[in-house]
Motif scaffolding. Structure first.
Motif, PDB file in Angstrom:
ATOM      1  N   ASP A  65     -39.356  25.772  20.555  1.00  0.00           N
ATOM      2  CA  ASP A  65     -39.636  25.126  21.834  1.00  0.00           C
ATOM      3  C   ASP A  65     -40.500  23.889  21.624  1.00  0.00           C
ATOM      4  O   ASP A  65     -40.309  22.874  22.283  1.00  0.00           O
ATOM      5  N   ALA A  66     -41.441  23.953  20.712  1.00  0.00           N
ATOM      6  CA  ALA A  66     -42.304  22.810  20.436  1.00  0.00           C
ATOM      7  C   ALA A  66     -41.540  21.720  19.708  1.00  0.00           C
ATOM      8  O   ALA A  66     -41.786  20.538  19.917  1.00  0.00           O
ATOM      9  N   GLU A  67     -40.598  22.104  18.865  1.00  0.00           N
ATOM     10  CA  GLU A  67     -39.830  21.124  18.107  1.00  0.00           C
ATOM     11  C   GLU A  67     -38.804  20.412  18.984  1.00  0.00           C
ATOM     12  O   GLU A  67     -38.486  19.263  18.745  1.00  0.00           O
ATOM     13  N   GLN A  68     -38.288  21.064  19.995  1.00  0.00           N
ATOM     14  CA  GLN A  68     -37.263  20.462  20.829  1.00  0.00           C
ATOM     15  C   GLN A  68     -37.755  19.210  21.544  1.00  0.00           C
ATOM     16  O   GLN A  68     -37.087  18.185  21.495  1.00  0.00           O
ATOM     17  N   PRO A  69     -38.900  19.218  22.194  1.00  0.00           N
ATOM     18  CA  PRO A  69     -39.358  17.969  22.812  1.00  0.00           C
ATOM     19  C   PRO A  69     -39.620  16.884  21.772  1.00  0.00           C
ATOM     20  O   PRO A  69     -39.315  15.722  22.002  1.00  0.00           O
ATOM     21  N   ALA A  70     -40.170  17.260  20.637  1.00  0.00           N
ATOM     22  CA  ALA A  70     -40.409  16.277  19.583  1.00  0.00           C
ATOM     23  C   ALA A  70     -39.087  15.721  19.086  1.00  0.00           C
ATOM     24  O   ALA A  70     -38.948  14.517  18.848  1.00  0.00           O
ATOM     25  N   THR A  71     -38.100  16.580  18.942  1.00  0.00           N
ATOM     26  CA  THR A  71     -36.780  16.148  18.502  1.00  0.00           C
ATOM     27  C   THR A  71     -36.146  15.255  19.554  1.00  0.00           C
ATOM     28  O   THR A  71     -35.540  14.239  19.221  1.00  0.00           O
ATOM     29  N   GLN A  72     -36.302  15.598  20.812  1.00  0.00           N
ATOM     30  CA  GLN A  72     -35.755  14.777  21.884  1.00  0.00           C
ATOM     31  C   GLN A  72     -36.418  13.411  21.915  1.00  0.00           C
ATOM     32  O   GLN A  72     -35.756  12.389  22.100  1.00  0.00           O
ATOM     33  N   GLN A  73     -37.726  13.381  21.723  1.00  0.00           N
ATOM     34  CA  GLN A  73     -38.436  12.104  21.706  1.00  0.00           C
ATOM     35  C   GLN A  73     -37.968  11.259  20.532  1.00  0.00           C
ATOM     36  O   GLN A  73     -37.741  10.056  20.674  1.00  0.00           O
ATOM     37  N   THR A  74     -37.809  11.884  19.375  1.00  0.00           N
ATOM     38  CA  THR A  74     -37.331  11.162  18.200  1.00  0.00           C
ATOM     39  C   THR A  74     -35.925  10.645  18.451  1.00  0.00           C
ATOM     40  O   THR A  74     -35.613   9.497  18.132  1.00  0.00           O
ATOM     41  N   PHE A  75     -35.088  11.470  19.051  1.00  0.00           N
ATOM     42  CA  PHE A  75     -33.720  11.066  19.357  1.00  0.00           C
ATOM     43  C   PHE A  75     -33.711   9.889  20.322  1.00  0.00           C
ATOM     44  O   PHE A  75     -32.944   8.936  20.140  1.00  0.00           O
ATOM     45  N   GLN A  76     -34.570   9.927  21.333  1.00  0.00           N
ATOM     46  CA  GLN A  76     -34.642   8.829  22.296  1.00  0.00           C
ATOM     47  C   GLN A  76     -35.119   7.551  21.618  1.00  0.00           C
ATOM     48  O   GLN A  76     -34.609   6.465  21.902  1.00  0.00           O
ATOM     49  N   LYS A  77     -36.082   7.671  20.712  1.00  0.00           N
ATOM     50  CA  LYS A  77     -36.568   6.496  19.986  1.00  0.00           C
ATOM     51  C   LYS A  77     -35.464   5.904  19.132  1.00  0.00           C
ATOM     52  O   LYS A  77     -35.292   4.682  19.082  1.00  0.00           O
ATOM     53  N   VAL A  78     -34.699   6.757  18.479  1.00  0.00           N
ATOM     54  CA  VAL A  78     -33.603   6.279  17.636  1.00  0.00           C
ATOM     55  C   VAL A  78     -32.532   5.625  18.499  1.00  0.00           C
ATOM     56  O   VAL A  78     -31.975   4.588  18.120  1.00  0.00           O
ATOM     57  N   GLN A  79     -32.248   6.193  19.666  1.00  0.00           N
ATOM     58  CA  GLN A  79     -31.274   5.587  20.574  1.00  0.00           C
ATOM     59  C   GLN A  79     -31.737   4.214  21.042  1.00  0.00           C
ATOM     60  O   GLN A  79     -30.945   3.279  21.117  1.00  0.00           O
ATOM     61  N   MET A  80     -33.015   4.079  21.362  1.00  0.00           N
ATOM     62  CA  MET A  80     -33.557   2.788  21.797  1.00  0.00           C
ATOM     63  C   MET A  80     -33.431   1.761  20.677  1.00  0.00           C
ATOM     64  O   MET A  80     -33.034   0.622  20.910  1.00  0.00           O
ATOM     65  N   LYS A  81     -33.775   2.165  19.468  1.00  0.00           N
ATOM     66  CA  LYS A  81     -33.696   1.269  18.316  1.00  0.00           C
ATOM     67  C   LYS A  81     -32.249   0.861  18.073  1.00  0.00           C
ATOM     68  O   LYS A  81     -31.959  -0.305  17.821  1.00  0.00           O
ATOM     69  N   LEU A  82     -31.333   1.818  18.177  1.00  0.00           N
ATOM     70  CA  LEU A  82     -29.914   1.539  17.989  1.00  0.00           C
ATOM     71  C   LEU A  82     -29.411   0.563  19.047  1.00  0.00           C
ATOM     72  O   LEU A  82     -28.679  -0.374  18.738  1.00  0.00           O
ATOM     73  N   SER A  83     -29.833   0.757  20.277  1.00  0.00           N
ATOM     74  CA  SER A  83     -29.434  -0.139  21.360  1.00  0.00           C
ATOM     75  C   SER A  83     -29.944  -1.554  21.105  1.00  0.00           C
ATOM     76  O   SER A  83     -29.219  -2.534  21.273  1.00  0.00           O
ATOM     77  N   THR A  84     -31.189  -1.657  20.679  1.00  0.00           N
ATOM     78  CA  THR A  84     -31.771  -2.960  20.378  1.00  0.00           C
ATOM     79  C   THR A  84     -31.020  -3.638  19.234  1.00  0.00           C
ATOM     80  O   THR A  84     -30.705  -4.828  19.306  1.00  0.00           O
ATOM     81  N   LEU A  85     -30.725  -2.889  18.202  1.00  0.00           N
ATOM     82  CA  LEU A  85     -30.015  -3.452  17.050  1.00  0.00           C
ATOM     83  C   LEU A  85     -28.596  -3.873  17.418  1.00  0.00           C
ATOM     84  O   LEU A  85     -28.109  -4.898  16.928  1.00  0.00           O
ATOM     85  N   ARG A  86     -27.942  -3.108  18.293  1.00  0.00           N
ATOM     86  CA  ARG A  86     -26.594  -3.505  18.732  1.00  0.00           C
ATOM     87  C   ARG A  86     -26.650  -4.812  19.507  1.00  0.00           C
ATOM     88  O   ARG A  86     -25.789  -5.672  19.349  1.00  0.00           O
ATOM     89  N   THR A  87     -27.652  -4.965  20.350  1.00  0.00           N
ATOM     90  CA  THR A  87     -27.812  -6.201  21.113  1.00  0.00           C
ATOM     91  C   THR A  87     -28.010  -7.382  20.173  1.00  0.00           C
ATOM     92  O   THR A  87     -27.387  -8.435  20.332  1.00  0.00           O
ATOM     93  N   ILE A  88     -28.870  -7.202  19.185  1.00  0.00           N
ATOM     94  CA  ILE A  88     -29.131  -8.268  18.216  1.00  0.00           C
ATOM     95  C   ILE A  88     -27.868  -8.588  17.430  1.00  0.00           C
ATOM     96  O   ILE A  88     -27.533  -9.756  17.215  1.00  0.00           O
ATOM     97  N   LEU A  89     -27.146  -7.555  17.022  1.00  0.00           N
ATOM     98  CA  LEU A  89     -25.916  -7.748  16.263  1.00  0.00           C
ATOM     99  C   LEU A  89     -24.880  -8.505  17.079  1.00  0.00           C
ATOM    100  O   LEU A  89     -24.231  -9.430  16.567  1.00  0.00           O
TER     101      LEU A  89
END
Length: 104
Positions: free
Chosen positions: A34-58
């Motif tokens: 249960d503690a890892e799931q929110p951390a994993t979700q936050q990490t996933f959201q951060k990776v999605q944001m980074k991916l979105s930013t990189l796609r825009t730049i690309l």
């Protein structure tokens, strides 16, 4: 007879102790998950944001690269046409004064 009766009692006492020990471990694992799931979700959201930013730049870089390639192609064709005209002009400019006279 007495000895045989006591042995099974001891065994039954030990078994419930082991079962109770396993239950808190399982419960602890559930809490960790249960503690890892929110951390994993936050990490996933951060990776999605980074991916979105990189796609825009690309996409932006790809557009600018296409524009640069189009410009380079136009410039190359213009320089080729200019060099052909200069060669034709040089052919008829016999006195090499960079001007065509009436005779030339």
């Amino acid at each position: 007879k007495e000895e045989t009766k006591e042995e099974p009692k001891e065994e039954t006492k030990e078994e419930p102790k082991e079962e109770t020990k396993e239950e808190p471990q399982d419960a602890g694992k559930k809490d960790d998950n249960d503690a890892e799931q929110p951390a994993t979700q936050q990490t996933f959201q951060k990776v999605q944001m980074k991916l979105s930013t990189l796609r825009t730049i690309l996409d932006r870089e790809a557009r600018s690269w296409k524009q640069a390639m189009l410009l380079a192609t136009k410039k190359t064709s213009a320089l080729t046409a200019k060099s052909k005209m200069q060669a034709l002009f040089a052919k008829f400019d016999k006195d090499k004064d960079q001007l065509l006279s009436k005779r030339e």
